[in-house]
Design an enzyme around this catalytic site. Structure first.
Site, PDB file in Angstrom:
ATOM      1  N   GLU A   1      -9.135   4.049  -2.282  1.00 18.22           N
ATOM      2  CA  GLU A   1      -7.867   3.922  -3.011  1.00 18.22           C
ATOM      3  C   GLU A   1      -8.115   3.263  -4.370  1.00 18.22           C
ATOM      4  OE1 GLU A   1      -4.582   2.429  -0.808  1.00 18.22           O
ATOM      5  OE2 GLU A   1      -5.271   3.275   1.105  1.00 18.22           O
TER       6      GLU A   1
ATOM      7  N   ARG B   1       1.363  15.992  13.307  1.00 21.10           N
ATOM      8  CA  ARG B   1       2.572  16.819  13.446  1.00 21.10           C
ATOM      9  C   ARG B   1       2.265  18.196  12.862  1.00 21.10           C
ATOM     10  NH1 ARG B   1       3.885  12.164  10.996  1.00 21.10           N
ATOM     11  NH2 ARG B   1       3.850  13.261   9.014  1.00 21.10           N
TER      12      ARG B   1
ATOM     13  N   THR C   1      -8.922  -5.794   3.802  1.00 21.57           N
ATOM     14  CA  THR C   1      -8.844  -4.840   2.698  1.00 21.57           C
ATOM     15  C   THR C   1      -9.834  -5.341   1.646  1.00 21.57           C
ATOM     16  OG1 THR C   1      -6.479  -4.531   3.116  1.00 21.57           O
ATOM     17  CG2 THR C   1      -7.318  -3.755   0.988  1.00 21.57           C
TER      18      THR C   1
ATOM     19  N   GLU D   1      -9.967  12.484   7.447  1.00 17.53           N
ATOM     20  CA  GLU D   1      -9.786  13.809   6.832  1.00 17.53           C
ATOM     21  C   GLU D   1     -11.105  14.576   6.733  1.00 17.53           C
ATOM     22  OE1 GLU D   1      -6.979  13.947   3.246  1.00 17.53           O
ATOM     23  OE2 GLU D   1      -7.463  11.833   3.444  1.00 17.53           O
TER      24      GLU D   1
ATOM     25  N   THR E   1      -4.733   6.598   0.022  1.00 17.96           N
ATOM     26  CA  THR E   1      -5.999   7.333  -0.023  1.00 17.96           C
ATOM     27  C   THR E   1      -5.960   8.425  -1.084  1.00 17.96           C
ATOM     28  OG1 THR E   1      -6.170   6.991   2.344  1.00 17.96           O
ATOM     29  CG2 THR E   1      -7.629   8.650   1.392  1.00 17.96           C
TER      30      THR E   1
ATOM     31  N   GLN F   1      -4.080   2.342  15.121  1.00 16.11           N
ATOM     32  CA  GLN F   1      -2.988   2.876  14.295  1.00 16.11           C
ATOM     33  C   GLN F   1      -2.159   3.905  15.074  1.00 16.11           C
ATOM     34  OE1 GLN F   1      -4.500   4.705  10.705  1.00 16.11           O
ATOM     35  NE2 GLN F   1      -2.485   5.059   9.830  1.00 16.11           N
TER      36      GLN F   1
ATOM     37  N   TYR G   1       1.159   5.699  -0.608  1.00 19.49           N
ATOM     38  CA  TYR G   1       0.707   6.902   0.129  1.00 19.49           C
ATOM     39  C   TYR G   1       0.878   8.078  -0.817  1.00 19.49           C
ATOM     40  CZ  TYR G   1       0.546   9.425   4.719  1.00 19.49           C
ATOM     41  OH  TYR G   1       0.217  10.186   5.816  1.00 19.49           O
TER      42      TYR G   1
ATOM     43  N   TYR H   1       1.765   2.777  15.276  1.00 21.05           N
ATOM     44  CA  TYR H   1       2.415   3.045  13.985  1.00 21.05           C
ATOM     45  C   TYR H   1       3.877   3.461  14.078  1.00 21.05           C
ATOM     46  CZ  TYR H   1       2.497   8.209  13.715  1.00 21.05           C
ATOM     47  OH  TYR H   1       2.776   9.533  13.890  1.00 21.05           O
TER      48      TYR H   1
ATOM     49  N   LYS I   1      -4.418  -2.126  10.017  1.00 25.04           N
ATOM     50  CA  LYS I   1      -4.755  -2.253   8.603  1.00 25.04           C
ATOM     51  C   LYS I   1      -4.999  -3.701   8.170  1.00 25.04           C
ATOM     52  CE  LYS I   1      -3.649   2.089   7.351  1.00 25.04           C
ATOM     53  NZ  LYS I   1      -4.467   2.990   6.533  1.00 25.04           N
TER      54      LYS I   1
ATOM     55  N   ASP J   1       0.842  -1.189   0.000  1.00 27.24           N
ATOM     56  CA  ASP J   1       0.000   0.000   0.000  1.00 27.24           C
ATOM     57  C   ASP J   1       0.884   1.248   0.000  1.00 27.24           C
ATOM     58  OD1 ASP J   1      -2.354   1.430   0.003  1.00 27.24           O
ATOM     59  OD2 ASP J   1      -2.576   1.404   2.190  1.00 27.24           O
TER      60      ASP J   1
ATOM     61  N   HIS K   1      -3.547  14.008   0.876  1.00 26.17           N
ATOM     62  CA  HIS K   1      -3.832  13.101   2.000  1.00 26.17           C
ATOM     63  C   HIS K   1      -2.666  13.114   2.990  1.00 26.17           C
ATOM     64  CE1 HIS K   1      -5.126   9.543   4.222  1.00 26.17           C
ATOM     65  NE2 HIS K   1      -3.953   8.974   3.967  1.00 26.17           N
TER      66      HIS K   1
ATOM     67  N   GLU L   1     -10.581   3.875   3.586  1.00 35.12           N
ATOM     68  CA  GLU L   1      -9.721   4.704   2.752  1.00 35.12           C
ATOM     69  C   GLU L   1     -10.026   4.381   1.299  1.00 35.12           C
ATOM     70  OE1 GLU L   1      -5.853   5.861   5.428  1.00 35.12           O
ATOM     71  OE2 GLU L   1      -5.616   4.146   4.100  1.00 35.12           O
TER      72      GLU L   1
ATOM     73  N   ARG M   1      -8.230   3.647  13.315  1.00 34.44           N
ATOM     74  CA  ARG M   1      -7.391   4.812  13.603  1.00 34.44           C
ATOM     75  C   ARG M   1      -6.833   4.810  15.024  1.00 34.44           C
ATOM     76  NH1 ARG M   1      -6.090   6.007   8.588  1.00 34.44           N
ATOM     77  NH2 ARG M   1      -7.852   6.701   7.323  1.00 34.44           N
TER      78      ARG M   1
ATOM     79  N   ASP N   1      -9.095   0.415   1.892  1.00 33.36           N
ATOM     80  CA  ASP N   1      -8.108   0.051   2.913  1.00 33.36           C
ATOM     81  C   ASP N   1      -8.685   0.418   4.289  1.00 33.36           C
ATOM     82  OD1 ASP N   1      -5.792  -0.497   4.338  1.00 33.36           O
ATOM     83  OD2 ASP N   1      -4.873   1.437   3.877  1.00 33.36           O
TER      84      ASP N   1
END
Ligand code: CA
Length: 447
Positions: A210, A151, A266, A383, A369, A249, A137, A253, A262, A135, A142, A208, A246, A242
């Site tokens: 995708e 962050r 899927t 999001e 995503t 995660q 990104y 992560y 994840k 997968d 996104h 997600e 959260r 996907d």
């Protein structure tokens, strides 16, 4: 890059009348593959045409002898591994057999009746033995949105614009559209810093949106696939959900990336729209702002620059158990487009093999995503319910629930919710072709 040829002609009509109807996902210009069975038996490889499936093995005798091995398999692996010229020859023959002007199948009533099956009476299975799933990104929007939540002062990490970021997903839990998905249980972060985690059902379950792409011919271990050759190693594309836990995660992560958040499921759509069918809908790559770095040489190629993108319009809709009880139509959550991904499918595939990793026929890669600049195009609830803005990431992590027509609202998915993804390509001078749907309903966590 595949040619645009007579199989894409807007004037081409099929004797399967439903394929000629305006808005059909499966006109004769599309011809996507699936693997299917009916209630009584497993059939094998099918081709979508209007509201029917053409059983390829059933009409095997109508194909040239050297092509027959590809279409008679127990899955799509043989066809995926076939040379590009043979894949094109198979498409040409299917197009011919289904065209109004050709009488070979149309005029053979017995064969026609057994080879053409209504989609309403078939079920689909995962189209090949997917041994590896990766997968990516690849949407900078996104990545920036999600980075902004975790962050705020450093949303996009410095590697992002140089390297297609990805992680190795779990192939064994890839499931077919329509199969229910059980809410996972896992470790949840401590309520306060220094506290102990708890174990429980995921509370922040998300989807997600995708786009997936299947590898055709692979590469030997230790060899690489150049960006100039990458397109020849692609077989076709599908829709991918996907599913993402959260809260799991967030706790797991760092430092090695997604894992159990994840790997519980899927979902993929049943139809693989081939690179041949997508030829008219190729487009230039996403235009990088002038201040962005250009990709390194091994990810740069003139043809990738001019035609590496794919113009696919995507939509995500939701129904809740209450909405279905009240016969309400699915509520559209977002609409996006695959053309504005920061990295192309060829760049992702080339990068994946650039260390000598051997890709194999049937490997599935997903794009990450698909989100675009606008709020309405954000491809996941994380999001969509976030109050932050792409250009002003500082506001933080306020969440506003999405109101639904039933009077309910959602920040994340509830048990009984069904997520419905769809996609299509449309361009002046060509027939619209569709991807069908990728659907999944959430079951309550195990007791
Ligand atoms: Ca993803």
């Amino acid at each position: 890059m595949r040619p645009i040829d007579h199989t894409h002609s807007v004037d081409l009509k099929s004797w399967v009348e439903s394929a000629n109807e305006e808005g059909s996902d499966f006109p004769i210009q599309n011809l996507p593959y699936c693997l299917f069975h009916t209630e009584s038996e497993f059939h094998g490889i099918g081709v979508g045409i209007g509201d029917h499936v053409l059983d390829l093995s059933c009409c095997k005798a109508l194909f040239a002898e050297e092509l027959q091995e590809y279409i008679d398999g127990h899955n799509l692996a043989g066809l995926m591994e076939a040379p590009v010229a043979d894949r094109l020859a198979v498409r040409h023959r299917i197009s011919e057999l289904l065209s109004l002007a050709c009488d070979e199948l149309q005029g053979n009533e017995g064969l026609r009746d057994s080879a053409l099956i209504p989609q309403s009476s078939v079920s689909y299975v995962v189209p090949t033995d997917i041994r590896d799933y990766t997968d990516f990104y690849a949407s900078v929007f996104h990545a920036t949105n999600v980075g902004s939540m975790f962050r705020p002062n450093n949303p996009l990490l410095p590697n992002y614009k140089h390297i297609p970021i990805g992680y190795h997903g779990r192939a064994s839990s890839i499931v077919m559209s329509g199969q229910e998905v059980r809410r996972p249980i896992g470790q949840l972060a401590p309520a306060e810093e220094g506290g102990s985690p708890t174990r429980g059902a995921c509370k922040l379950l998300d989807y997600e949106m995708e786009v997936g792409f299947f590898v055709g011919t692979g590469n030997a271990l230790g060899e690489t696939i150049s960006i100039a050759d990458a397109e020849d190693h692609l077989f076709g594309m599908c829709l991918v959900n996907d599913w993402s836990a959260r809260d799991l995660q967030k706790w797991e992560y760092q430092p090695l990336g997604p894992f159990l958040a994840k790997s519980f499921a899927t979902t993929i759509s049943p139809w693989i729209v081939t690179m041949e069918a997508l030829a008219p809908f190729r487009c230039p790559v996403f235009e990088r702002p002038e201040t962005d770095p250009q990709p390194l040489d091994y990810l740069s190629h003139q043809q990738n620059q001019s035609q590496g993108g794919v113009d696919i319009r995507l939509e995500v809709a939701l129904t809740t158990a209450q909405m279905r009880n009240e016969n309400q139509a699915p509520h559209v959550l977002s609409r996006g487009n695959f053309r504005d991904m920061y990295w192309t499918v060829a760049q992702m595939l080339t990068h994946h093999s650039s260390n000598g990793c051997n890709l194999q026929a049937g490997d599935l890669m997903a794009s990450g995503t698909v989100s675009n600049r606008e709020r309405s195009s954000r491809g996941c609830l994380l999001e969509l319910t976030w109050d932050g803005e792409l250009d002003n990431p500082v506001p933080g992590t306020q969440r506003t629930p999405i109101p639904l027509p039933s009077g309910e609202e959602r920040k994340f998915l509830a048990d009984g919710d069904e997520v419905i993804m769809s996609g299509y390509c449309e361009k002046d001078g060509f027939r619209r072709i569709g991807f069908g749907q990728c659907r999944g309903t959430i079951l309550a966590a195990a007791k």
